[in-house]
Write a protein that holds these residues in place. Structure first.
Motif, mmCIF file in Angstrom:
data_model
loop_
_atom_site.group_PDB
_atom_site.id
_atom_site.type_symbol
_atom_site.label_atom_id
_atom_site.label_comp_id
_atom_site.label_asym_id
_atom_site.label_seq_id
_atom_site.Cartn_x
_atom_site.Cartn_y
_atom_site.Cartn_z
ATOM 1 N N VAL A 1 0.845 -1.202 0.000
ATOM 2 C CA VAL A 1 0.000 0.000 0.000
ATOM 3 C C VAL A 1 0.879 1.250 0.000
ATOM 4 N N THR A 2 1.905 1.240 0.823
ATOM 5 C CA THR A 2 2.796 2.401 0.886
ATOM 6 C C THR A 2 3.413 2.672 -0.485
ATOM 7 N N ASN B 1 2.422 1.818 -3.465
ATOM 8 C CA ASN B 1 1.508 2.218 -4.529
ATOM 9 C C ASN B 1 0.709 3.469 -4.204
ATOM 10 N N ALA B 2 0.695 3.837 -2.940
ATOM 11 C CA ALA B 2 0.097 5.123 -2.603
ATOM 12 C C ALA B 2 1.116 6.233 -2.854
ATOM 13 N N ASP B 3 2.395 5.879 -2.890
ATOM 14 C CA ASP B 3 3.431 6.908 -3.027
ATOM 15 C C ASP B 3 4.063 6.959 -4.408
ATOM 16 N N TYR B 4 3.890 5.921 -5.221
ATOM 17 C CA TYR B 4 4.513 5.861 -6.549
ATOM 18 C C TYR B 4 4.133 7.110 -7.331
ATOM 19 N N ARG B 5 5.019 7.704 -7.979
ATOM 20 C CA ARG B 5 4.919 8.960 -8.728
ATOM 21 C C ARG B 5 5.424 10.128 -7.901
#
Lengths: 409, 409
Positions: free
Chosen positions: B401-402, B404-408
């Motif tokens: 979750v971390t 993919n919540a932070d990617y970009r």
């Protein structure tokens, strides 16, 4: 914290003539917790239900199907939390039957007039002795005005009770509708949610009850998902006590049938959406509308692909308009002849993608603005036809992992 | 930290006669990062590839398919990270073509002899000017002994490079096989993973290359999943430079064809499993074996249902033997005539469920012991036939979750 889920309004939870509810603490899994509910239904009611399509369906689901198919009218329901009685084999079936028989004896009815429901941990033995020991207290508690307590008593990982009601005029007679539901995880109902119960005093011919239950489930519980896991215990039961003084509804297509169905569907959708709003770890409520499909089925297929994508769900959690992930999900939804150059994407009013590519007018800050909201509508235009469908879901947060890594402990 | 993923062994990454690789920093998304790779292939090689089934396939995938279908031999590949060039419409196609043309001009070949690959964020414009500006440096860096650097240069959210090799004797001639892969999220390849490249100096007739690539993908990349999201850019390319001095392999069923395929499959499986071992947030590597099915397809369907269940994956993360969740996933996998009373479940050597119910001899501490391991085998016996299949996956952790919540950001 559920996403914009209002607390049940007691004034809206109408007693339904012909239905009483009693609850108690049976200590099925944990002490000091209401975990056993008995619903009694007067003779003469029409009852129907829809159940999980999971082939590993729980023992109580198997018995519900059998009892509903029988010729004797359903007169009671026994509902426990703390144990799902699923993955329990022949022993689980025997224990579910035993709980029906125990309640039937006490109520002076037949065991096959009782519907059993269980929800909780899978593959553990149902403590039927504790259910039996709790029945007398639950029966003694029976009252018409007990829907809210029942909504509490059927909760598992739910953080809030789910109960809604409505009234509608049928042939000049006011009829009442009240329903409750539970569920927060293992939610991708495929005929009905974990547990949903609705009752009305409307007068509905038994012949149309099955269709009514199906259409209600189809328009509500079969359009929500939290984690894509179809439960072993999904059950949705609709009761018409037939106490209201209007002529029996013999067709859902009649004006009276339409009026009743519309009112009941409103309640069913609130109950289903409440499950998503209280989805495990949910911080956002997301409506996914897919339009311009060849068929309604393919629209729903695309909507579910988006709703189940962990990448889409974590992006919503982060309020990150990483919207290419939505296009990717559309692409792998399984429509083999999909033409990507026909696809448009909107986030609320923001036009994100045009003909399969980024809208030149799209600005990141517009996407960001919508992503920060707690209620978001994703709209996908497939450009293939005129069919449409909608699915409701929530985001995937750290809290989901925490809840499901810790459940049982 | 990847799960039991060994660091690449340089001694095993054999240079392949007829292939050189050069890398550079083109600044495509971030500075100071190797992000552009150019692979040059001598004339006379047999090249084939399999690509994503996602209908929203990226521009480079569309061009790869076109160029591979052409009659001119493939002579080069250009690979960038930092941008997927997917969801970019006609403009994205033009930019991918421009990168092929720019490389072709420099190498004195045709643009349709170049295969382009892009990986990174979806729905953003490919900075093809930066790719063009980097080509000379990448060409100048060309060497045969550069596989490990290329494995680094194609990484995105990967935490470790993925590179394996093998040698095998064909008709008394030692041939070499070397491959690299990348991918950690958006992984449920449906023909191939995000990016996988294998080369061999073996002499393989062009006519059997397509079949070889398909069978290798089928036995490796098409059996892994991290999050069930099929990428827009999945590409798997197999190159046979035909430099080895053995007779051409004209059938995969011949002894030489079998020997080569087995050796290549070993490398392909390591490359595919490496992606799961380095799956976003992975803490465990899980093999899901489904046996006793009517068909191999239904076994894989059940295996993927288990592998994609967020509830199963979080239970593995928590080392919690909440194994009813596995039975539930088997039940909703879509086998409509599945009989739950025929199903057995094992966790490594522990017999958890018998005929659809809990094994009376099963003890929680035995399940707990296996769940704590970093490598776990789930074995489901369907009791319907003799087909079997295996899928590899990882758990679902907070870190997923971390990431993919932070990617970009």
């Amino acid at each position: 914290m559920p996403v914009n889920l209002p607390a049940p309004n007691p004034a809206e939870l109408f007693p339904i003539a012909g239905v009483t509810i009693g609850i108690t603490e049976a200590g099925i899994r944990k002490a000091n917790r209401k975990d056993l509910t008995v619903v009694q239904i007067d003779a003469g009611a029409s009852v129907s239900g829809v159940f999980t399509q999971n082939r590993f369906c729980a023992a109580p689901v198997q018995i519900c199907r059998e009892h509903l198919a029988g010729s004797q009218g359903i007169r009671a329901m026994v509902i426990n939390t703390g144990n799902a009685n699923a993955g329990t084999g022949a022993d689980g079936l025997a224990r579910a039957q035993q709980s029906c028989a125990a309640l039937a004896t006490r109520l002076g009815i037949s065991a096959n007039q009782v519907l059993p429901f269980s929800t909780g941990v899978i593959m553990e033995t149902l403590p039927v002795d504790r259910i039996e020991a709790g029945l007398d207290a639950a029966i003694a508690d029976a009252k018409a005005d007990n829907w809210l307590n029942a909504a509490h008593a059927i909760m598992t990982t739910d953080t809030a009770p789910k109960a809604f009601g409505a009234q509608v005029s049928i042939d000049g007679v006011t009829v009442s509708i009240t329903g409750i539901s539970k569920g927060a995880g293992m939610i991708r109902p495929n005929m009905a949610t974990m547990l949903g119960f609705m009752a009305t005093d409307a007068n509905v011919a038994p012949a149309v009850m099955k269709q009514l239950a199906l259409e209600l489930a189809e328009g509500s519980f079969n359009r929500v998902t939290v984690d894509g896991d179809t439960s072993t215990n999904d059950s949705f039961v609709v009761i018409a006590t037939n106490k209201a003084a209007h002529a029996p509804i013999t067709s859902l297509a009649s004006p009276a049938g339409q009026a009743l169905k519309t009112a009941m569907l409103g309640v069913a959708q609130k109950l289903a959406q409440a499950i998503v709003r209280d989805g495990e770890g949910a911080t956002k409520f997301i409506s996914i509308k897919v339009e311009g499909g060849s068929t309604q089925a393919e629209c729903r297929q695309v909507a579910y692909a988006i709703a189940h994508s962990p990448l889409v769900k974590t992006a919503f959690f982060a309020s990150d308009p990483n919207l290419g992930r939505i296009l990717a999900a559309v692409g792998y939804a399984g429509i083999t002849d999909l033409d990507q150059t026909g696809i448009d994407l909107y986030l609320d009013d923001v036009h994100v993608a045009v003909k399969g590519g980024r809208n030149p007018a799209y600005r990141e800050e517009d996407g960001q603005r919508v992503m920060k909201q707690s209620e978001i509508t994703v709209r996908v235009l497939l450009g293939r036809g005129s069919a449409a469908d909608t699915v409701w879901t929530c985001d995937l947060s750290h809290e989901y992992v925490t809840i499901n890594a810790d459940y049982r402990s």
